[in-house]
Motif scaffolding. Structure first.
Motif, PDB file in Angstrom:
ATOM      1  N   PHE A  30       0.811  -1.194   0.136  1.00 49.55           N
ATOM      2  CA  PHE A  30       0.438   0.217   0.231  1.00 49.55           C
ATOM      3  C   PHE A  30       0.908   1.408  -0.468  1.00 49.55           C
ATOM      4  O   PHE A  30       2.003   1.559   0.744  1.00 49.55           O
ATOM      5  CB  PHE A  30      -1.044   0.017   1.178  1.00 49.55           C
ATOM      6  CG  PHE A  30      -2.458   1.198   0.699  1.00 49.55           C
ATOM      7  CD1 PHE A  30      -2.846   1.165   0.470  1.00 49.55           C
ATOM      8  CD2 PHE A  30      -2.059   2.147   2.446  1.00 49.55           C
ATOM      9  CE1 PHE A  30      -4.285   2.394   0.079  1.00 49.55           C
ATOM     10  CE2 PHE A  30      -2.924   3.024   1.699  1.00 49.55           C
ATOM     11  CZ  PHE A  30      -3.719   3.215   1.241  1.00 49.55           C
ATOM     12  N   HIS A  31       0.565   1.740  -0.724  1.00 51.77           N
ATOM     13  CA  HIS A  31       0.817   3.619  -0.731  1.00 51.77           C
ATOM     14  C   HIS A  31      -0.220   4.180  -0.197  1.00 51.77           C
ATOM     15  O   HIS A  31       0.116   4.861  -1.007  1.00 51.77           O
ATOM     16  CB  HIS A  31       1.571   3.704  -2.242  1.00 51.77           C
ATOM     17  CG  HIS A  31       2.654   2.251  -2.892  1.00 51.77           C
ATOM     18  ND1 HIS A  31       3.749   3.445  -2.551  1.00 51.77           N
ATOM     19  CD2 HIS A  31       2.533   1.675  -3.835  1.00 51.77           C
ATOM     20  CE1 HIS A  31       4.616   1.951  -3.704  1.00 51.77           C
ATOM     21  NE2 HIS A  31       4.291   1.141  -4.100  1.00 51.77           N
ATOM     22  N   VAL A  32       0.733   4.794   0.585  1.00 54.72           N
ATOM     23  CA  VAL A  32       0.490   5.899   1.298  1.00 54.72           C
ATOM     24  C   VAL A  32      -0.148   7.331   0.656  1.00 54.72           C
ATOM     25  O   VAL A  32      -1.416   7.963   0.428  1.00 54.72           O
ATOM     26  CB  VAL A  32       0.747   6.475   2.690  1.00 54.72           C
ATOM     27  CG1 VAL A  32      -0.206   7.782   3.755  1.00 54.72           C
ATOM     28  CG2 VAL A  32       0.153   5.073   3.462  1.00 54.72           C
ATOM     29  N   TRP A  41       0.992  11.939  -7.034  1.00 54.98           N
ATOM     30  CA  TRP A  41       1.420  10.625  -7.256  1.00 54.98           C
ATOM     31  C   TRP A  41       1.940  10.468  -8.794  1.00 54.98           C
ATOM     32  O   TRP A  41       3.463   9.696  -8.526  1.00 54.98           O
ATOM     33  CB  TRP A  41       0.965   9.645  -5.842  1.00 54.98           C
ATOM     34  CG  TRP A  41       2.340   9.073  -5.726  1.00 54.98           C
ATOM     35  CD1 TRP A  41       2.702   8.616  -4.322  1.00 54.98           C
ATOM     36  CD2 TRP A  41       2.193   7.379  -6.472  1.00 54.98           C
ATOM     37  NE1 TRP A  41       3.472   7.009  -4.885  1.00 54.98           N
ATOM     38  CE2 TRP A  41       3.428   6.222  -5.860  1.00 54.98           C
ATOM     39  CE3 TRP A  41       1.793   6.805  -7.925  1.00 54.98           C
ATOM     40  CZ2 TRP A  41       3.482   5.409  -6.119  1.00 54.98           C
ATOM     41  CZ3 TRP A  41       1.624   6.254  -7.918  1.00 54.98           C
ATOM     42  CH2 TRP A  41       3.018   4.617  -7.662  1.00 54.98           C
ATOM     43  N   LEU A  42       0.721  10.437  -8.864  1.00 59.23           N
ATOM     44  CA  LEU A  42       1.186   9.928 -10.590  1.00 59.23           C
ATOM     45  C   LEU A  42       1.755  10.796 -11.344  1.00 59.23           C
ATOM     46  O   LEU A  42       2.797  10.364 -12.203  1.00 59.23           O
ATOM     47  CB  LEU A  42      -0.359   9.916 -10.960  1.00 59.23           C
ATOM     48  CG  LEU A  42      -0.954   8.611 -10.599  1.00 59.23           C
ATOM     49  CD1 LEU A  42      -2.305   8.399 -11.377  1.00 59.23           C
ATOM     50  CD2 LEU A  42      -0.846   7.395 -10.910  1.00 59.23           C
ATOM     51  N   LEU A  84      -8.880   4.448  -2.675  1.00 60.77           N
ATOM     52  CA  LEU A  84      -8.242   3.290  -1.527  1.00 60.77           C
ATOM     53  C   LEU A  84      -7.651   2.240  -2.772  1.00 60.77           C
ATOM     54  O   LEU A  84      -6.019   1.206  -3.056  1.00 60.77           O
ATOM     55  CB  LEU A  84      -9.273   2.386  -1.376  1.00 60.77           C
ATOM     56  CG  LEU A  84      -9.117   1.092  -0.339  1.00 60.77           C
ATOM     57  CD1 LEU A  84      -8.187   1.515   0.615  1.00 60.77           C
ATOM     58  CD2 LEU A  84      -9.711   0.876   0.358  1.00 60.77           C
ATOM     59  N   LEU A  85      -8.218   2.232  -4.262  1.00 61.92           N
ATOM     60  CA  LEU A  85      -7.958   1.677  -5.358  1.00 61.92           C
ATOM     61  C   LEU A  85      -6.542   2.187  -5.839  1.00 61.92           C
ATOM     62  O   LEU A  85      -5.269   1.003  -6.232  1.00 61.92           O
ATOM     63  CB  LEU A  85      -9.230   1.149  -6.194  1.00 61.92           C
ATOM     64  CG  LEU A  85      -8.297   0.734  -7.647  1.00 61.92           C
ATOM     65  CD1 LEU A  85      -8.863  -1.170  -6.915  1.00 61.92           C
ATOM     66  CD2 LEU A  85      -9.545   1.269  -8.294  1.00 61.92           C
ATOM     67  N   ALA A  90      -0.728   1.237  -6.683  1.00 63.16           N
ATOM     68  CA  ALA A  90       0.057   2.378  -7.120  1.00 63.16           C
ATOM     69  C   ALA A  90       1.148   1.336  -7.546  1.00 63.16           C
ATOM     70  O   ALA A  90       2.405   1.498  -8.545  1.00 63.16           O
ATOM     71  CB  ALA A  90       0.761   3.189  -5.807  1.00 63.16           C
ATOM     72  N   ALA A  91       1.893   0.524  -7.139  1.00 64.87           N
ATOM     73  CA  ALA A  91       3.229  -0.347  -7.337  1.00 64.87           C
ATOM     74  C   ALA A  91       2.845  -1.094  -8.962  1.00 64.87           C
ATOM     75  O   ALA A  91       3.676  -1.334  -9.211  1.00 64.87           O
ATOM     76  CB  ALA A  91       3.022  -0.809  -6.327  1.00 64.87           C
TER      77      ALA A  91
END
Length: 166
Positions: A30-32, A41-42, A84-85, A90-91
């Motif tokens: 999980f990436h907070v 983040w993207l 949440l998805l 994310a990884a």
């Protein structure tokens, strides 16, 4: 302990230490920051196609919720589910983008943090034998074969020997 995947560009020679700074370590899990600030983040990781998909998903979800005349609680719940998805996947999005750009996965490392993962990977990478270290091995003659006379005359199981009476 976290699991890291190690990626390298295909064009980079992986047997030189100078290409070591081009390796990318992607932590699984999980990436907070992807959960809290998905678009940023993207952008930070330069995942342009994933960003376009994220924006399109949010626009479609907003349009559907507006057409359904959903209340604010329902809108918040849907946006939290999308966030949440994003945090959970994310990884995977980062690995998918790296493979789409022509990078290949070299290894999988289990470590507490990225620095330890790098140390473990490069220790293993430096001690691994190179392709040029392998020499052809003389295998000798083919293995011996059995002649029909060396087989046992009786057959085990429920079936009798061929040609014998019942």
């Amino acid at each position: 302990m976290s699991v890291y995947t190690v990626h390298a560009p295909v064009a980079a020679p992986t047997n030189r230490p100078s290409s070591a700074e081009r390796f990318v370590f992607v932590r699984d899990g999980f990436h907070v920051w992807a959960f809290l600030a998905g678009p940023f983040w993207l952008l930070y990781h330069r995942l342009w196609l994933a960003l376009a998909g994220y924006v399109a998903l949010n626009v479609v979800a907003t349009a559907v919720l507006s057409a359904a005349q959903a209340d604010a609680g329902s809108r918040l719940a849907v946006m939290l589910l999308i966030a949440l998805l994003m945090g959970l996947e994310a990884a995977s999005l980062r690995r998918w983008t790296l493979s789409r750009r022509g990078w290949r996965q070299l290894d999988l490392v289990v470590a507490d943090d990225e620095e330890t993962a790098e140390r473990r990977f490069f220790d293993r990478w430096a001690s691994a034998p190179r392709v040029e270290d392998y020499r052809p091995v003389e295998r000798g003659a083919p293995p011996p074969t059995r002649s029909p006379s060396s087989l046992q005359p009786d057959i085990f199981g429920l079936f009798p020997r061929p040609g014998s009476s019942r």
